[in-house]
Scaffold this motif. Structure first.
Motif, PDB file in Angstrom:
ATOM      1  N   GLY A 194       0.793  -1.212   0.000  1.00 44.96           N
ATOM      2  CA  GLY A 194       0.000   0.000   0.000  1.00 44.96           C
ATOM      3  C   GLY A 194       0.831   1.270   0.000  1.00 44.96           C
ATOM      4  O   GLY A 194       0.312   2.360   0.125  1.00 44.96           O
ATOM      5  N   ARG A 195       2.155   1.133  -0.130  1.00 47.09           N
ATOM      6  CA  ARG A 195       3.029   2.297  -0.194  1.00 47.09           C
ATOM      7  C   ARG A 195       3.173   2.734  -1.647  1.00 47.09           C
ATOM      8  O   ARG A 195       2.672   2.080  -2.545  1.00 47.09           O
ATOM      9  N   TYR A 196       3.936   3.810  -1.854  1.00 44.79           N
ATOM     10  CA  TYR A 196       4.126   4.311  -3.203  1.00 44.79           C
ATOM     11  C   TYR A 196       5.607   4.364  -3.542  1.00 44.79           C
ATOM     12  O   TYR A 196       6.413   4.806  -2.753  1.00 44.79           O
ATOM     13  N   ARG A 197       5.949   3.858  -4.715  1.00 51.17           N
ATOM     14  CA  ARG A 197       7.337   3.754  -5.114  1.00 51.17           C
ATOM     15  C   ARG A 197       7.533   4.339  -6.502  1.00 51.17           C
ATOM     16  O   ARG A 197       6.742   4.095  -7.407  1.00 51.17           O
ATOM     17  N   ALA A 198       8.603   5.123  -6.644  1.00 52.34           N
ATOM     18  CA  ALA A 198       8.881   5.723  -7.944  1.00 52.34           C
ATOM     19  C   ALA A 198       9.303   4.650  -8.934  1.00 52.34           C
ATOM     20  O   ALA A 198       9.909   3.656  -8.574  1.00 52.34           O
ATOM     21  N   GLU A 199       8.968   4.874 -10.196  1.00 54.63           N
ATOM     22  CA  GLU A 199       9.272   3.887 -11.226  1.00 54.63           C
ATOM     23  C   GLU A 199      10.543   4.226 -11.988  1.00 54.63           C
ATOM     24  O   GLU A 199      10.711   3.839 -13.125  1.00 54.63           O
ATOM     25  N   PHE A 200      11.472   4.974 -11.394  1.00 55.10           N
ATOM     26  CA  PHE A 200      12.756   5.166 -12.047  1.00 55.10           C
ATOM     27  C   PHE A 200      13.873   5.028 -11.016  1.00 55.10           C
ATOM     28  O   PHE A 200      13.676   5.278  -9.825  1.00 55.10           O
ATOM     29  N   GLU A 363       1.221  10.300   8.048  1.00 58.70           N
ATOM     30  CA  GLU A 363       1.500  10.880   6.733  1.00 58.70           C
ATOM     31  C   GLU A 363       1.470   9.832   5.632  1.00 58.70           C
ATOM     32  O   GLU A 363       1.832  10.112   4.499  1.00 58.70           O
ATOM     33  N   ASP A 364       1.045   8.628   5.973  1.00 58.87           N
ATOM     34  CA  ASP A 364       0.903   7.568   4.987  1.00 58.87           C
ATOM     35  C   ASP A 364      -0.131   6.601   5.532  1.00 58.87           C
ATOM     36  O   ASP A 364      -0.457   6.618   6.731  1.00 58.87           O
ATOM     37  N   LEU A 365      -0.672   5.753   4.682  1.00 54.83           N
ATOM     38  CA  LEU A 365      -1.635   4.771   5.157  1.00 54.83           C
ATOM     39  C   LEU A 365      -0.934   3.767   6.056  1.00 54.83           C
ATOM     40  O   LEU A 365       0.089   3.186   5.668  1.00 54.83           O
ATOM     41  N   PRO A 366      -1.423   3.548   7.272  1.00 56.78           N
ATOM     42  CA  PRO A 366      -0.825   2.499   8.108  1.00 56.78           C
ATOM     43  C   PRO A 366      -1.097   1.131   7.500  1.00 56.78           C
ATOM     44  O   PRO A 366      -1.986   0.957   6.669  1.00 56.78           O
ATOM     45  N   ARG A 367      -0.322   0.148   7.933  1.00 59.29           N
ATOM     46  CA  ARG A 367      -0.480  -1.203   7.374  1.00 59.29           C
ATOM     47  C   ARG A 367      -1.858  -1.777   7.663  1.00 59.29           C
ATOM     48  O   ARG A 367      -2.429  -2.493   6.852  1.00 59.29           O
ATOM     49  N   GLY A 368      -2.387  -1.470   8.825  1.00 55.32           N
ATOM     50  CA  GLY A 368      -3.729  -1.943   9.162  1.00 55.32           C
ATOM     51  C   GLY A 368      -4.663  -0.780   9.389  1.00 55.32           C
ATOM     52  O   GLY A 368      -4.408   0.062  10.246  1.00 55.32           O
ATOM     53  N   THR A 369      -5.733  -0.683   8.620  1.00 54.25           N
ATOM     54  CA  THR A 369      -6.663   0.439   8.743  1.00 54.25           C
ATOM     55  C   THR A 369      -8.061  -0.018   9.160  1.00 54.25           C
ATOM     56  O   THR A 369      -8.975   0.807   9.225  1.00 54.25           O
ATOM     57  N   ASN A 370      -8.215  -1.296   9.450  1.00 51.10           N
ATOM     58  CA  ASN A 370      -9.564  -1.817   9.713  1.00 51.10           C
ATOM     59  C   ASN A 370     -10.200  -1.205  10.952  1.00 51.10           C
ATOM     60  O   ASN A 370     -11.413  -1.085  11.041  1.00 51.10           O
ATOM     61  N   GLY A 371      -9.377  -0.806  11.934  1.00 52.00           N
ATOM     62  CA  GLY A 371      -9.953  -0.272  13.161  1.00 52.00           C
ATOM     63  C   GLY A 371     -10.253   1.207  13.112  1.00 52.00           C
ATOM     64  O   GLY A 371     -10.782   1.757  14.083  1.00 52.00           O
TER      65      GLY A 371
END
Length: 560
Positions: A194-200, A363-371
């Motif tokens: 669920g993180r974001y990574r650059a493609e270069f 500042e980013d989505l945590p690994r678990g967001t269900n709660g």
């Protein structure tokens, strides 16, 4: 398969796993073997991680090394060196206790060495120029960036430096004084976590004479590049498509985080308008981010309220569309790109992403967001007349400049809800929800407008809801039943606050969640839900009447 062994508490055995690796593709087999060896005690593989090997065309001006010697970068030793392979001698070395995970060293014509110091151990990256004779740093560029992996730097013919901040998906050119001359942002992709990574990995400059080999039309190299990379050049002469409006007052720290979330956007055709509504100065915060994106500061020492601040920003917004962001909330990196894609499809005039409601600063989505609660409701114009289901910082809409729609400056609470209703009913905007979480709505317990609203009864939220119910008539009898449910909700919450009792955490979000389910099922409102959220036994009171100032202990509730 390495992870399977780790999860079982066992050390990966190369002999046992070799048969399973034989059927893999060559590159994948090599990668898995490397991971396997790294997992063993002592990590007997990748001791050096050599990421640069360059045969030097010229010698050092002072004779430290000769033409034909080899410049190497050994990332895992935090070391760069020049080697004489003929005599097996180390002619020069530098780095331990100075570098951390470095990339792309290069020898300059004057004999200095330029290197990108990833700063893995420090959490910050920098570009260094080293004098091999004195072993000292003669120049450095240390912006607010952290590129833990990959990246690099390259001096251009005019003396400027091209820097690749790979993990942020950007590259920039800076001069000797550290001024940014050019920037480019490359699209990012979501990873499985669920993180974001650059493609270069790294950008390099090529001579103009070589550019012709990219060709035109359907030449293979150009076609491949254009199909794989989406980017925006910082010096583009095109105007902004989206104007992001950020009102602020007395929150420079959260404002800094909000602007950082804008700097991380994969979509780059936007401008930022920060409207200070009195309070602490924010010039230093703005100056920090003006190299990253165009920012206009509308400064005002006298506070007139958030609605006035947003209207000032709307009056100067240049974008075809406007996005709203409160100074204590944040966009996820794909927010503006997803909104622009949806608006360009023509299916809506206002789109909103799903929002995660967080009780702590993230500042980013945590690994678990269900709660954690979410504002992720599909658009329903009738239910929007009952309760606000759209997070302020999630919406991007066609600029309403040509319509009479503005924020109501008599409202200090629920003004965003009123604005959404006006966009739909007055300006005729068609609304649509995006399919992913694109923003974070912070409900962090702290002194502020929400807490201050609960120091008298009836609360400003109760009064604002009553105003909006009068202004925007309910559509249908069922909607009126649900409005009546909320009138009882406000009455119970007012009484509880008057008694000095805190509101239950996320009580409004839980109320909307429960009511939305029954409303969409075309059933009457659930009065048992009201008793569960605000039990009668806790709110019975025969004391002072409405309007009495009574201290409030930590009530957190929001109706925006």
């Amino acid at each position: 398969m390495i992870d399977e062994h780790r999860g079982a508490g066992r050390t990966a055995d190369p002999a046992a796993l070799a048969p399973r690796l034989e059927g893999a593709n060559g590159w994948r087999r090599g990668r898995d073997i490397s991971r396997l060896l790294r997992a063993r005690p002592g990590s007997p593989s990748d001791i050096l991680h050599t990421n640069t090997v360059e045969i030097l065309a010229t010698g050092h001006p002072a004779g430290l090394w000769a033409a034909g010697n080899v410049l190497v970068s050994l990332r895992n030793l935090n070391l760069i060196a020049v080697l004489d392979l003929g005599t097996r001698a180390v002619r020069w070395w530098w780095g331990p206790r100075e570098l951390s995970g470095q990339h792309q060293p290069s020898v300059q014509p004057d004999g200095t060495v330029l290197v990108f110091d990833n700063g893995r151990g420090l959490g910050r990256s920098r570009v260094l120029e080293i004098d091999p004779l004195t072993q000292g740093v003669t120049w450095q560029y240390e912006p607010d960036l952290f590129c833990e992996m990959a990246g690099g730097c390259e001096r251009l013919d005019d003396g400027t430096v091209l820097i690749s901040d790979a993990q942020a998906g950007r590259a920039l050119i800076v001069d000797r004084d550290g001024r940014e001359q050019w920037a480019i942002h490359v699209s990012t992709r979501a990873t499985s976590a669920g993180r974001y990574r650059a493609e270069f990995y790294r950008l390099s400059a090529i001579p103009r004479s070589a550019a012709r080999f990219l060709g035109a039309g359907d030449r293979p190299a150009r076609t491949l590049a254009e199909s794989q990379v989406s980017c925006h050049v910082g010096q583009s002469v095109q105007g902004p498509v989206i104007s992001v409006i950020v009102p602020t007052r007395d929150r420079p720290g959260p404002l800094h985080r909000a602007l950082r979330s804008l700097a991380r956007q994969t979509y780059r055709r936007f401008e930022v308008i920060v409207a200070r509504d009195g309070g602490m100065p924010v010039e230093q915060v703005i100056a920090r981010w003006q190299r990253e994106m165009p920012i206009t500061l509308l400064d005002a020492d006298t506070p007139y309220g958030v609605s006035h601040a947003r209207n000032r920003a709307l009056a100067v917004a240049q974008g075809e569309n406007v996005a709203l962001l409160d100074d204590d909330d944040m966009f996820l990196p794909h927010h503006l790109q997803a909104a622009d894609d949806a608006l360009r499809s023509g299916r809506a005039d206002a789109v909103y992403g799903q929002a995660l409601v967080s009780p702590t600063w993230i500042e980013d989505l945590p690994r678990g967001t269900n709660g954690l609660p979410r504002k992720d409701y599909p658009f329903d114009a009738t239910f929007l007349g009952v309760a606000n289901t759209i997070h302020t910082g999630s919406i991007v809409a066609r600029n309403p400049a040509a319509s009479p729609v503005r924020f109501d400056e008599t409202l200090q609470h629920c003004e965003d809800w009123d604005f959404f209703l006006a966009l739909h009913h007055t300006a005729g905007h068609r609304f649509a929800r995006l399919d992913s979480i694109t923003s974070v709505y912070h409900q962090v317990p702290r002194p502020g407008a929400v807490t201050s609203a609960y120091r008298s009864t009836p609360t400003p939220f109760t009064l604002a809801r009553a105003t909006l119910y009068r202004r925007w008539p309910a559509v249908g009898g069922l909607a009126e039943e649900y409005r009546e449910w909320f009138r009882h909700f406000d009455q119970r919450l007012d009484t509880r606050i008057a008694l000095g009792l805190p509101a239950p955490a996320h009580v409004y979000e839980h109320a909307v969640r429960g009511l939305h389910a029954t409303f969409t099922a075309h059933r009457p409102p659930d009065h048992a839900l009201l008793d569960r959220l605000l039990p009668r036994s806790h709110v019975s009171w025969t004391g002072q009447g409405p309007g009495t100032d009574i201290p409030c202990r930590g009530a957190i509730h929001a109706a925006r």
